[in-house]
Design a protein around this motif. Sequence first.
Motif, PDB file in Angstrom:
ATOM      1  N   LEU A 118       0.856  -1.179   0.000  1.00  0.00           N
ATOM      2  CA  LEU A 118       0.000   0.000   0.000  1.00  0.00           C
ATOM      3  C   LEU A 118       0.893   1.230   0.000  1.00  0.00           C
ATOM      4  O   LEU A 118       1.752   1.380   0.873  1.00  0.00           O
ATOM      5  CB  LEU A 118      -0.900   0.017   1.245  1.00  0.00           C
ATOM      6  CG  LEU A 118      -1.812   1.236   1.377  1.00  0.00           C
ATOM      7  CD1 LEU A 118      -2.941   1.179   0.349  1.00  0.00           C
ATOM      8  CD2 LEU A 118      -2.366   1.339   2.789  1.00  0.00           C
ATOM      9  N   TYR A 119       0.718   2.084  -0.997  1.00  0.00           N
ATOM     10  CA  TYR A 119       1.489   3.319  -1.127  1.00  0.00           C
ATOM     11  C   TYR A 119       0.582   4.525  -0.907  1.00  0.00           C
ATOM     12  O   TYR A 119      -0.593   4.479  -1.256  1.00  0.00           O
ATOM     13  CB  TYR A 119       2.068   3.468  -2.541  1.00  0.00           C
ATOM     14  CG  TYR A 119       3.115   2.469  -2.918  1.00  0.00           C
ATOM     15  CD1 TYR A 119       4.454   2.699  -2.621  1.00  0.00           C
ATOM     16  CD2 TYR A 119       2.782   1.308  -3.599  1.00  0.00           C
ATOM     17  CE1 TYR A 119       5.428   1.792  -2.998  1.00  0.00           C
ATOM     18  CE2 TYR A 119       3.748   0.395  -3.976  1.00  0.00           C
ATOM     19  CZ  TYR A 119       5.069   0.651  -3.662  1.00  0.00           C
ATOM     20  OH  TYR A 119       6.032  -0.254  -4.029  1.00  0.00           O
ATOM     21  N   ARG A 120       1.146   5.590  -0.380  1.00  0.00           N
ATOM     22  CA  ARG A 120       0.498   6.897  -0.398  1.00  0.00           C
ATOM     23  C   ARG A 120       1.118   7.654  -1.570  1.00  0.00           C
ATOM     24  O   ARG A 120       2.313   7.923  -1.588  1.00  0.00           O
ATOM     25  CB  ARG A 120       0.741   7.671   0.901  1.00  0.00           C
ATOM     26  CG  ARG A 120       0.122   9.081   0.865  1.00  0.00           C
ATOM     27  CD  ARG A 120       0.560   9.953   2.009  1.00  0.00           C
ATOM     28  NE  ARG A 120       2.002  10.140   1.964  1.00  0.00           N
ATOM     29  CZ  ARG A 120       2.802  10.037   3.026  1.00  0.00           C
ATOM     30  NH1 ARG A 120       2.333   9.734   4.203  1.00  0.00           N
ATOM     31  NH2 ARG A 120       4.106  10.233   2.888  1.00  0.00           N
ATOM     32  N   ILE A 121       0.312   7.963  -2.574  1.00  0.00           N
ATOM     33  CA  ILE A 121       0.773   8.693  -3.752  1.00  0.00           C
ATOM     34  C   ILE A 121      -0.043   9.984  -3.837  1.00  0.00           C
ATOM     35  O   ILE A 121      -1.233   9.955  -4.148  1.00  0.00           O
ATOM     36  CB  ILE A 121       0.587   7.868  -5.053  1.00  0.00           C
ATOM     37  CG1 ILE A 121       1.267   6.503  -4.947  1.00  0.00           C
ATOM     38  CG2 ILE A 121       1.088   8.654  -6.256  1.00  0.00           C
ATOM     39  CD1 ILE A 121       2.775   6.550  -4.847  1.00  0.00           C
ATOM     40  N   VAL A 122       0.608  11.100  -3.539  1.00  0.00           N
ATOM     41  CA  VAL A 122      -0.075  12.394  -3.590  1.00  0.00           C
ATOM     42  C   VAL A 122       0.244  13.086  -4.913  1.00  0.00           C
ATOM     43  O   VAL A 122       1.320  12.897  -5.471  1.00  0.00           O
ATOM     44  CB  VAL A 122       0.315  13.299  -2.398  1.00  0.00           C
ATOM     45  CG1 VAL A 122      -0.121  12.677  -1.077  1.00  0.00           C
ATOM     46  CG2 VAL A 122       1.795  13.608  -2.383  1.00  0.00           C
ATOM     47  N   PRO A 123      -0.686  13.884  -5.419  1.00  0.00           N
ATOM     48  CA  PRO A 123      -0.403  14.642  -6.641  1.00  0.00           C
ATOM     49  C   PRO A 123       0.752  15.616  -6.416  1.00  0.00           C
ATOM     50  O   PRO A 123       0.874  16.205  -5.339  1.00  0.00           O
ATOM     51  CB  PRO A 123      -1.706  15.397  -6.913  1.00  0.00           C
ATOM     52  CG  PRO A 123      -2.754  14.690  -6.117  1.00  0.00           C
ATOM     53  CD  PRO A 123      -2.053  14.088  -4.937  1.00  0.00           C
ATOM     54  N   LEU A 124       1.576  15.789  -7.410  1.00  0.00           N
ATOM     55  CA  LEU A 124       2.707  16.709  -7.308  1.00  0.00           C
ATOM     56  C   LEU A 124       2.236  18.106  -7.692  1.00  0.00           C
ATOM     57  O   LEU A 124       2.463  18.581  -8.807  1.00  0.00           O
ATOM     58  CB  LEU A 124       3.860  16.242  -8.204  1.00  0.00           C
ATOM     59  CG  LEU A 124       4.386  14.843  -7.935  1.00  0.00           C
ATOM     60  CD1 LEU A 124       5.518  14.510  -8.887  1.00  0.00           C
ATOM     61  CD2 LEU A 124       4.828  14.698  -6.492  1.00  0.00           C
ATOM     62  N   GLN A 125       1.566  18.734  -6.740  1.00  0.00           N
ATOM     63  CA  GLN A 125       1.020  20.057  -6.997  1.00  0.00           C
ATOM     64  C   GLN A 125       1.032  20.884  -5.713  1.00  0.00           C
ATOM     65  O   GLN A 125       1.138  20.338  -4.619  1.00  0.00           O
ATOM     66  CB  GLN A 125      -0.409  19.959  -7.518  1.00  0.00           C
ATOM     67  CG  GLN A 125      -1.361  19.309  -6.510  1.00  0.00           C
ATOM     68  CD  GLN A 125      -2.716  19.004  -7.091  1.00  0.00           C
ATOM     69  OE1 GLN A 125      -2.848  18.824  -8.291  1.00  0.00           O
ATOM     70  NE2 GLN A 125      -3.723  18.938  -6.262  1.00  0.00           N
TER      71      GLN A 125
END
Length: 154
Positions: free
Chosen positions: A83-90
């Motif tokens: 399980l990864y936490r992937i946040v938008p690069l913004q």
Amino acid sequence: MTISNTQNYVTVVGDAMTTTFSYDFYMGGSATYAQLVFTSAAGATSSITASSFSVSGVTNTAGGTFTYPLSGSAITASESLTLYRIVPLQQSAAVANQGNLYPAVIENEFDYLTMIDQQQQTQIEQLEDTVADIEAGEIGDIATGQVLGNFSGA
């Protein structure tokens, strides 16, 4: 809030019974940041669609649980989930000239930048592992993570 955990992912190994697993990092406040990857016994990886798993505790800084599969058989002892936490690069905070400046806005942006840093560090480490495998003579399919064979660079 602060980001006190250095990880943005957790890997769990199946046991053919468990379908709910724990994670111990802040998910960023949104279940949409959760990405689940299945690794087969052969080492092939595939992304799990968001509708096939659930995540709880996304607003809890200490983490929560995720459930996969939502129905059907649990993964076996030779399989794993990451399980990864992937946040938008913004960057979404806007600070107006001569407007109010709230400490919480700054704190939230620092937390978000820390989550991006952790995410990119994980990607760098995974790339380093891939390069090390190539240098060791393993040729694999990057899309699936499956080793296709060995070669001699000499």
